[in-house]
Scaffold this motif. Structure first.
Motif, PDB file in Angstrom:
ATOM      1  N   VAL A   1      62.341   3.025   8.278  1.00 25.44           N
ATOM      2  CA  VAL A   1      61.204   2.459   8.990  1.00 25.44           C
ATOM      3  C   VAL A   1      61.207   2.947  10.438  1.00 25.44           C
ATOM      4  N   GLU A   2      62.388   3.012  11.038  1.00 27.10           N
ATOM      5  CA  GLU A   2      62.501   3.463  12.427  1.00 27.10           C
ATOM      6  C   GLU A   2      62.000   4.895  12.591  1.00 27.10           C
ATOM      7  N   SER A   3      62.393   5.779  11.677  1.00 28.52           N
ATOM      8  CA  SER A   3      61.931   7.169  11.757  1.00 28.52           C
ATOM      9  C   SER A   3      60.439   7.263  11.509  1.00 28.52           C
ATOM     10  N   LEU A   4      59.948   6.503  10.544  1.00 27.08           N
ATOM     11  CA  LEU A   4      58.517   6.513  10.262  1.00 27.08           C
ATOM     12  C   LEU A   4      57.727   5.987  11.451  1.00 27.08           C
ATOM     13  N   GLU A   5      58.250   4.973  12.107  1.00 31.99           N
ATOM     14  CA  GLU A   5      57.616   4.447  13.316  1.00 31.99           C
ATOM     15  C   GLU A   5      57.519   5.522  14.390  1.00 31.99           C
ATOM     16  N   LYS A   6      58.597   6.275  14.567  1.00 31.99           N
ATOM     17  CA  LYS A   6      58.612   7.333  15.574  1.00 31.99           C
ATOM     18  C   LYS A   6      57.587   8.421  15.252  1.00 31.99           C
ATOM     19  N   ILE A   7      57.507   8.790  13.977  1.00 33.55           N
ATOM     20  CA  ILE A   7      56.532   9.806  13.563  1.00 33.55           C
ATOM     21  C   ILE A   7      55.114   9.287  13.788  1.00 33.55           C
ATOM     22  N   ALA A   8      54.853   8.073  13.351  1.00 34.31           N
ATOM     23  CA  ALA A   8      53.514   7.486  13.512  1.00 34.31           C
ATOM     24  C   ALA A   8      53.153   7.359  14.985  1.00 34.31           C
ATOM     25  N   ASP A   9      54.090   6.920  15.808  1.00 33.94           N
ATOM     26  CA  ASP A   9      53.835   6.784  17.240  1.00 33.94           C
ATOM     27  C   ASP A   9      53.533   8.135  17.876  1.00 33.94           C
ATOM     28  N   TYR A  10      54.257   9.153  17.477  1.00 34.54           N
ATOM     29  CA  TYR A  10      54.038  10.480  18.049  1.00 34.54           C
ATOM     30  C   TYR A  10      52.606  10.955  17.780  1.00 34.54           C
ATOM     31  N   PHE A  11      52.159  10.769  16.542  1.00 38.28           N
ATOM     32  CA  PHE A  11      50.820  11.220  16.175  1.00 38.28           C
ATOM     33  C   PHE A  11      49.741  10.182  16.493  1.00 38.28           C
ATOM     34  N   LYS A  12      50.167   9.039  17.063  1.00 33.30           N
ATOM     35  CA  LYS A  12      49.236   7.963  17.408  1.00 33.30           C
ATOM     36  C   LYS A  12      48.481   7.494  16.162  1.00 33.30           C
TER      37      LYS A  12
ATOM     38  N   LEU B   1      64.930  15.017   9.983  1.00 35.90           N
ATOM     39  CA  LEU B   1      63.517  15.231   9.677  1.00 35.90           C
ATOM     40  C   LEU B   1      63.379  16.111   8.443  1.00 35.90           C
ATOM     41  N   ASN B   2      64.227  17.131   8.339  1.00 32.48           N
ATOM     42  CA  ASN B   2      64.210  18.006   7.167  1.00 32.48           C
ATOM     43  C   ASN B   2      64.499  17.204   5.897  1.00 32.48           C
ATOM     44  N   LYS B   3      65.464  16.290   5.982  1.00 30.46           N
ATOM     45  CA  LYS B   3      65.804  15.434   4.828  1.00 30.46           C
ATOM     46  C   LYS B   3      64.610  14.555   4.449  1.00 30.46           C
ATOM     47  N   ILE B   4      63.938  14.005   5.464  1.00 28.74           N
ATOM     48  CA  ILE B   4      62.752  13.180   5.205  1.00 28.74           C
ATOM     49  C   ILE B   4      61.697  14.003   4.480  1.00 28.74           C
ATOM     50  N   LEU B   5      61.453  15.218   4.965  1.00 27.56           N
ATOM     51  CA  LEU B   5      60.406  16.061   4.386  1.00 27.56           C
ATOM     52  C   LEU B   5      60.769  16.578   3.004  1.00 27.56           C
TER      53      LEU B   5
ATOM     54  N   GLN C   1      59.271  21.710  12.579  1.00 24.16           N
ATOM     55  CA  GLN C   1      60.123  20.537  12.350  1.00 24.16           C
ATOM     56  C   GLN C   1      61.010  20.308  13.556  1.00 24.16           C
ATOM     57  N   ALA C   2      61.514  21.377  14.126  1.00 23.44           N
ATOM     58  CA  ALA C   2      62.397  21.253  15.291  1.00 23.44           C
ATOM     59  C   ALA C   2      61.658  20.632  16.472  1.00 23.44           C
ATOM     60  N   ASN C   3      60.401  21.050  16.695  1.00 24.10           N
ATOM     61  CA  ASN C   3      59.621  20.492  17.804  1.00 24.10           C
ATOM     62  C   ASN C   3      59.365  19.005  17.605  1.00 24.10           C
ATOM     63  N   LEU C   4      58.945  18.639  16.395  1.00 17.15           N
ATOM     64  CA  LEU C   4      58.666  17.229  16.128  1.00 17.15           C
ATOM     65  C   LEU C   4      59.934  16.397  16.256  1.00 17.15           C
ATOM     66  N   ALA C   5      61.015  16.876  15.663  1.00 23.08           N
ATOM     67  CA  ALA C   5      62.285  16.131  15.732  1.00 23.08           C
ATOM     68  C   ALA C   5      62.697  15.920  17.182  1.00 23.08           C
ATOM     69  N   SER C   6      62.574  16.953  17.983  1.00 20.71           N
ATOM     70  CA  SER C   6      62.924  16.845  19.397  1.00 20.71           C
ATOM     71  C   SER C   6      62.025  15.840  20.118  1.00 20.71           C
ATOM     72  N   GLU C   7      60.735  15.907  19.841  1.00 20.26           N
ATOM     73  CA  GLU C   7      59.774  15.011  20.502  1.00 20.26           C
ATOM     74  C   GLU C   7      60.004  13.543  20.160  1.00 20.26           C
ATOM     75  N   ILE C   8      60.414  13.273  18.909  1.00 18.15           N
ATOM     76  CA  ILE C   8      60.571  11.869  18.500  1.00 18.15           C
ATOM     77  C   ILE C   8      62.014  11.384  18.611  1.00 18.15           C
ATOM     78  N   GLY C   9      62.904  12.272  18.978  1.00 14.97           N
ATOM     79  CA  GLY C   9      64.279  11.855  19.226  1.00 14.97           C
ATOM     80  C   GLY C   9      65.135  11.663  17.993  1.00 14.97           C
ATOM     81  N   ILE C  10      64.899  12.487  16.963  1.00 14.01           N
ATOM     82  CA  ILE C  10      65.786  12.458  15.803  1.00 14.01           C
ATOM     83  C   ILE C  10      66.312  13.869  15.575  1.00 14.01           C
ATOM     84  N   LEU C  11      67.368  13.997  14.806  1.00 15.36           N
ATOM     85  CA  LEU C  11      67.924  15.308  14.505  1.00 15.36           C
ATOM     86  C   LEU C  11      66.986  16.073  13.580  1.00 15.36           C
ATOM     87  N   ARG C  12      66.925  17.378  13.778  1.00 19.42           N
ATOM     88  CA  ARG C  12      66.076  18.207  12.923  1.00 19.42           C
ATOM     89  C   ARG C  12      66.507  18.086  11.461  1.00 19.42           C
ATOM     90  N   GLN C  13      67.825  17.960  11.241  1.00 20.61           N
ATOM     91  CA  GLN C  13      68.329  17.817   9.881  1.00 20.61           C
ATOM     92  C   GLN C  13      67.804  16.533   9.239  1.00 20.61           C
TER      93      GLN C  13
END
Length: 127
Positions: free
Chosen positions: A43-54, A32-36, A18-30
């Motif tokens: 929508v902004e966070s989901l966009e970042k996650i989707a963009d990261y994984f293409k 991302l943890n809340k999302i999970l 979670q820490a790696n993904l949060a860092s890569e997409i530019g959101i706080l690990r906390q």
């Protein structure tokens, strides 16, 4: 409905923390943890996650979209340190979507041609 399990599956399959993904997409690990944990995602966070994984955003909703992770990177892009076995997903619907878009484009081009032809006929009648 948002399927948080798909994000969790991607993290597991791609051996990301979670820490790696949060860092890569530019959101706080906390965040991302809340999302999970809650399944609540902006929508902004989901966009970042989707963009990261293409991936398309609709992959994370109740749709049967499968993805093969490695197909989305060009040689110039940064590819996460994973192999095909780690991420064995594929978007099979892309070819079908492309075919559909080609048909739509052809229909639009025909409609445009018909309208241009109609304008030419009307212009010639005015002369």
């Amino acid at each position: 409905m948002f399927k948080i399990e798909k994000v969790k599956d991607l993290l597991h399959s791609c051996k990301l923390t979670q820490a790696n993904l949060a860092s890569e997409i530019g959101i706080l690990r906390q965040n991302l943890n809340k999302i999970l944990n809650t399944g609540s995602c902006s929508v902004e966070s989901l966009e970042k996650i989707a963009d990261y994984f293409k991936l398309p955003i609709d992959y994370f909703f109740e749709r049967n979209v499968q993805v093969r992770y490695h197909d989305f990177f060009t040689s110039e892009e940064k590819k996460p340190d994973v192999n095909d076995e780690d991420c064995s997903f594929i978007i099979k619907s892309q070819a079908k979507e492309i075919e559909h878009l080609v048909i739509l484009l052809e229909e639009k081009e025909k409609a445009l041609y018909d309208k241009e032809r109609t304008i030419q006929i009307l212009m010639s009648k005015l002369k």
